[in-house]
Design a protein around this motif. Structure first.
Motif, PDB file in Angstrom:
ATOM      1  N   GLN A  71       0.826  -1.201   0.000  1.00  0.00           N
ATOM      2  CA  GLN A  71       0.000   0.000   0.000  1.00  0.00           C
ATOM      3  C   GLN A  71       0.863   1.255   0.000  1.00  0.00           C
ATOM      4  OE1 GLN A  71      -2.127   0.871   3.599  1.00  0.00           O
ATOM      5  NE2 GLN A  71      -3.754   1.991   2.549  1.00  0.00           N
ATOM      6  N   ILE A  72       0.549   2.163  -0.924  1.00  0.00           N
ATOM      7  CA  ILE A  72       1.130   3.501  -0.933  1.00  0.00           C
ATOM      8  C   ILE A  72       0.110   4.440  -0.297  1.00  0.00           C
ATOM      9  CG2 ILE A  72       1.909   5.427  -2.362  1.00  0.00           C
ATOM     10  CD1 ILE A  72       2.785   3.351  -4.451  1.00  0.00           C
ATOM     11  N   ASN A  73       0.531   5.180   0.718  1.00  0.00           N
ATOM     12  CA  ASN A  73      -0.339   6.134   1.409  1.00  0.00           C
ATOM     13  C   ASN A  73       0.084   7.553   1.035  1.00  0.00           C
ATOM     14  OD1 ASN A  73      -1.781   4.290   3.617  1.00  0.00           O
ATOM     15  ND2 ASN A  73       0.361   3.669   3.471  1.00  0.00           N
ATOM     16  N   VAL A  82       2.072   6.941  10.382  1.00  0.00           N
ATOM     17  CA  VAL A  82       1.723   5.534  10.245  1.00  0.00           C
ATOM     18  C   VAL A  82       2.624   4.743  11.188  1.00  0.00           C
ATOM     19  CG1 VAL A  82       1.643   3.528   8.700  1.00  0.00           C
ATOM     20  CG2 VAL A  82       0.964   5.785   7.854  1.00  0.00           C
ATOM     21  N   VAL A  83       2.027   3.868  11.991  1.00  0.00           N
ATOM     22  CA  VAL A  83       2.788   3.038  12.923  1.00  0.00           C
ATOM     23  C   VAL A  83       2.806   1.614  12.397  1.00  0.00           C
ATOM     24  CG1 VAL A  83       2.962   2.149  15.272  1.00  0.00           C
ATOM     25  CG2 VAL A  83       2.192   4.507  14.874  1.00  0.00           C
ATOM     26  N   VAL A  84       3.998   1.088  12.137  1.00  0.00           N
ATOM     27  CA  VAL A  84       4.181  -0.265  11.609  1.00  0.00           C
ATOM     28  C   VAL A  84       5.185  -0.990  12.496  1.00  0.00           C
ATOM     29  CG1 VAL A  84       4.743  -1.658   9.576  1.00  0.00           C
ATOM     30  CG2 VAL A  84       3.857   0.667   9.284  1.00  0.00           C
ATOM     31  N   ASP A  85       4.779  -2.102  13.100  1.00  0.00           N
ATOM     32  CA  ASP A  85       5.670  -2.882  13.952  1.00  0.00           C
ATOM     33  C   ASP A  85       6.349  -2.026  15.013  1.00  0.00           C
ATOM     34  OD1 ASP A  85       5.097  -5.231  12.609  1.00  0.00           O
ATOM     35  OD2 ASP A  85       6.723  -4.956  11.166  1.00  0.00           O
ATOM     36  N   GLY A  86       5.596  -1.106  15.602  1.00  0.00           N
ATOM     37  CA  GLY A  86       6.138  -0.263  16.650  1.00  0.00           C
ATOM     38  C   GLY A  86       6.942   0.919  16.158  1.00  0.00           C
ATOM     39  N   ARG A  87       7.188   1.006  14.859  1.00  0.00           N
ATOM     40  CA  ARG A  87       7.925   2.140  14.281  1.00  0.00           C
ATOM     41  C   ARG A  87       6.932   3.209  13.858  1.00  0.00           C
ATOM     42  NH1 ARG A  87       9.941   0.287   9.328  1.00  0.00           N
ATOM     43  NH2 ARG A  87      11.003   2.275   9.137  1.00  0.00           N
ATOM     44  N   ARG A  88       7.175   4.437  14.275  1.00  0.00           N
ATOM     45  CA  ARG A  88       6.307   5.549  13.906  1.00  0.00           C
ATOM     46  C   ARG A  88       6.931   6.297  12.727  1.00  0.00           C
ATOM     47  NH1 ARG A  88       2.176   7.946  16.389  1.00  0.00           N
ATOM     48  NH2 ARG A  88       2.623   6.748  18.271  1.00  0.00           N
ATOM     49  N   LEU A  89       6.257   6.236  11.594  1.00  0.00           N
ATOM     50  CA  LEU A  89       6.713   6.927  10.395  1.00  0.00           C
ATOM     51  C   LEU A  89       5.909   8.215  10.249  1.00  0.00           C
ATOM     52  CD1 LEU A  89       6.908   3.904   7.918  1.00  0.00           C
ATOM     53  CD2 LEU A  89       8.744   4.882   9.306  1.00  0.00           C
ATOM     54  N   VAL A  96       5.366   9.992   0.290  1.00  0.00           N
ATOM     55  CA  VAL A  96       4.352   8.959   0.476  1.00  0.00           C
ATOM     56  C   VAL A  96       4.921   7.954   1.475  1.00  0.00           C
ATOM     57  CG1 VAL A  96       3.394   9.232  -1.843  1.00  0.00           C
ATOM     58  CG2 VAL A  96       5.196   7.525  -1.457  1.00  0.00           C
ATOM     59  N   ILE A  97       4.037   7.210   2.127  1.00  0.00           N
ATOM     60  CA  ILE A  97       4.467   6.158   3.047  1.00  0.00           C
ATOM     61  C   ILE A  97       4.109   4.813   2.434  1.00  0.00           C
ATOM     62  CG2 ILE A  97       4.168   5.120   5.323  1.00  0.00           C
ATOM     63  CD1 ILE A  97       3.766   7.844   6.498  1.00  0.00           C
ATOM     64  N   TRP A  98       5.113   3.979   2.263  1.00  0.00           N
ATOM     65  CA  TRP A  98       4.948   2.654   1.668  1.00  0.00           C
ATOM     66  C   TRP A  98       4.872   1.603   2.773  1.00  0.00           C
ATOM     67  CZ3 TRP A  98       3.668  -0.664  -1.870  1.00  0.00           C
ATOM     68  CH2 TRP A  98       4.250  -1.944  -1.930  1.00  0.00           C
ATOM     69  N   VAL A  99       3.827   0.744   2.712  1.00  0.00           N
ATOM     70  CA  VAL A  99       3.670  -0.358   3.665  1.00  0.00           C
ATOM     71  C   VAL A  99       3.530  -1.658   2.876  1.00  0.00           C
ATOM     72  CG1 VAL A  99       2.298  -1.329   5.543  1.00  0.00           C
ATOM     73  CG2 VAL A  99       2.508   1.159   5.318  1.00  0.00           C
ATOM     74  N   PRO A 100       4.465  -2.595   2.992  1.00  0.00           N
ATOM     75  CA  PRO A 100       4.358  -3.867   2.275  1.00  0.00           C
ATOM     76  C   PRO A 100       3.121  -4.665   2.700  1.00  0.00           C
ATOM     77  CG  PRO A 100       6.599  -3.511   3.056  1.00  0.00           C
ATOM     78  CD  PRO A 100       5.740  -2.471   3.715  1.00  0.00           C
ATOM     79  N   ALA A 101       2.784  -5.662   1.902  1.00  0.00           N
ATOM     80  CA  ALA A 101       1.587  -6.478   2.147  1.00  0.00           C
ATOM     81  C   ALA A 101       1.653  -7.192   3.496  1.00  0.00           C
ATOM     82  CB  ALA A 101       1.430  -7.508   1.028  1.00  0.00           C
ATOM     83  N   ASN A 102       0.487  -7.305   4.125  1.00  0.00           N
ATOM     84  CA  ASN A 102       0.291  -8.116   5.337  1.00  0.00           C
ATOM     85  C   ASN A 102       1.081  -7.636   6.547  1.00  0.00           C
ATOM     86  OD1 ASN A 102      -1.547  -9.976   4.070  1.00  0.00           O
ATOM     87  ND2 ASN A 102       0.237 -10.837   3.005  1.00  0.00           N
ATOM     88  N   MET A 131      10.471  -3.203   3.481  1.00  0.00           N
ATOM     89  CA  MET A 131      10.058  -2.683   4.778  1.00  0.00           C
ATOM     90  C   MET A 131       9.266  -1.390   4.584  1.00  0.00           C
ATOM     91  SD  MET A 131      12.854  -1.094   3.748  1.00  0.00           S
ATOM     92  CE  MET A 131      14.162  -2.278   4.053  1.00  0.00           C
ATOM     93  N   ALA A 132       8.456  -1.024   5.579  1.00  0.00           N
ATOM     94  CA  ALA A 132       7.721   0.238   5.539  1.00  0.00           C
ATOM     95  C   ALA A 132       8.712   1.396   5.558  1.00  0.00           C
ATOM     96  CB  ALA A 132       6.761   0.336   6.716  1.00  0.00           C
ATOM     97  N   CYS A 133       8.450   2.421   4.758  1.00  0.00           N
ATOM     98  CA  CYS A 133       9.398   3.524   4.647  1.00  0.00           C
ATOM     99  C   CYS A 133       8.733   4.742   4.012  1.00  0.00           C
ATOM    100  CB  CYS A 133      10.615   3.106   3.827  1.00  0.00           C
ATOM    101  SG  CYS A 133      10.230   2.636   2.130  1.00  0.00           S
ATOM    102  N   LEU A 134       9.467   5.837   4.002  1.00  0.00           N
ATOM    103  CA  LEU A 134       9.053   7.060   3.335  1.00  0.00           C
ATOM    104  C   LEU A 134       9.707   7.123   1.960  1.00  0.00           C
ATOM    105  CD1 LEU A 134       8.546   7.660   6.383  1.00  0.00           C
ATOM    106  CD2 LEU A 134       9.198  10.027   5.917  1.00  0.00           C
ATOM    107  N   ILE A 135       8.953   7.558   0.949  1.00  0.00           N
ATOM    108  CA  ILE A 135       9.490   7.736  -0.400  1.00  0.00           C
ATOM    109  C   ILE A 135       9.198   9.166  -0.839  1.00  0.00           C
ATOM    110  CG2 ILE A 135       9.438   6.979  -2.800  1.00  0.00           C
ATOM    111  CD1 ILE A 135       8.518   4.256  -1.866  1.00  0.00           C
ATOM    112  N   PRO A 136      10.216   9.942  -1.204  1.00  0.00           N
ATOM    113  CA  PRO A 136       9.967  11.328  -1.599  1.00  0.00           C
ATOM    114  C   PRO A 136       9.229  11.414  -2.931  1.00  0.00           C
ATOM    115  CG  PRO A 136      12.265  10.739  -1.978  1.00  0.00           C
ATOM    116  CD  PRO A 136      11.653   9.590  -1.245  1.00  0.00           C
TER     117      PRO A 136
END
Length: 298
Positions: A71-73, A82-89, A96-102, A131-136
């Motif tokens: 998912q691209i947010n 966005v909080v993924v696995d305890g990481r706050r992005l 945009v914030i990228w979150v891989p499937a599942n 991994m979930a991350c920020l993409i400019p």
């Protein structure tokens, strides 16, 4: 299936998902989350990607959930968390914030904004980071997103749209990614600088002055900022100041007071920094938090 509702909790909007198939409910670290959302079930079977459009009110919290696709947010303006696995992005609208499937995740939107969610199936999703991350968003990436949004494209059957999306993915891959909008470092020379600025964003100590305190050279420190953090000393300090300013704007502090509290000699210098980082003025951001969604004209 699941149902989906927006409820009020104090001044917050909480986007809830209610499971209609309890067998899909699961937990991560003893925290319940929704396996799939209603919108996921409406995605056409076999679609390589799908665009979904939402509008969020100020102070909207989205409860933990997952998607069966990457998912691209993307938000139109302001700030998204966005909080993924305890990481706050945390990311402004320039990313945009990228979150891989599942991967279970939750999200928070602090100002009224239009939201674009792009679901990506394999193998396209494999081209983006695991991994979930920020993409400019480069100017071309932004233009491609806005073209899709203007035409309200959802599932794509047109060959030209498919090629445009493949170009978008390629540009996202080439844009690189970051783990955080405000990265950290344990480098022995950078760490005291970062800690001091976090504690006091108004600190006006120059890089040359820090050279003397950490026993280094200006060239070495500048290189370490780029190597460790991916940005310059001034860029990192401006990000700290921006995040503090967003909190104070929410507390309804006057722009002039915020500028002085952050070490700016004049409000116009602070406004220029804010506009460069966010895309519009501090007062415009404050109005967005009150529910406005019109794009700025200047």
């Amino acid at each position: 299936m699941e149902d989906r509702s927006l409820v009020m909790s104090g001044s917050k909007h909480i986007l809830q998902t209610r499971q209609l198939h309890p067998s899909k409910a699961t937990t991560v670290a003893d925290t319940p989350y929704t396996a799939y959302r209603e919108a996921d079930l409406r995605v056409p079977q076999g679609a390589p990607f799908y665009f979904r459009y939402d509008h969020f009110e100020p102070e909207t919290d989205i409860e933990p959930h997952t998607h069966p696709w990457g998912q691209i947010n993307r938000i139109s303006l302001g700030l998204m968390e966005v909080v993924v696995d305890g990481r706050r992005l945390t990311a402004p609208a320039e990313y945009v914030i990228w979150v891989p499937a599942n991967q279970p995740h939750s999200a928070s939107i602090r100002q009224a904004t239009d939201f674009l969610s792009v679901y990506m199936a394999e193998p396209l999703a494999q081209r983006l980071p695991p991994m979930a991350c920020l993409i400019p968003q480069t100017p071309l990436v932004r233009a491609l997103f806005e073209d899709f949004a203007t035409r309200r494209v959802t599932a794509m059957t047109d060959a030209w749209d498919l090629r445009q999306f493949e170009l978008l993915v390629e540009m996202l891959v080439r844009a690189g990614h970051a783990d955080s909008y405000l990265p950290d470092s344990t480098d022995r020379q950078l760490e005291p600088i970062l800690q001091a600025i976090r504690l006091d964003p108004a600190d006006t100590t120059t890089l040359q002055q820090w050279v003397e305190r950490v026993h280094s050279t200006e060239r070495t420190l500048a290189r370490r900022f780029q190597t460790e953090l991916g940005m310059s000393f001034l860029q990192w300090r401006n990000r700290v100041r921006l995040l503090r300013a967003l909190v104070w704007l929410k507390e309804d502090r006057p722009v002039q007071d915020i500028a002085l509290a952050l070490g700016y000699g004049t409000p116009s210098a602070f406004i220029a920094m804010f506009r460069k980082q966010v895309g519009f003025s501090p007062e415009r951001y404050r109005r967005q938090m009150c529910g406005e969604t019109e794009r700025p004209t200047a």
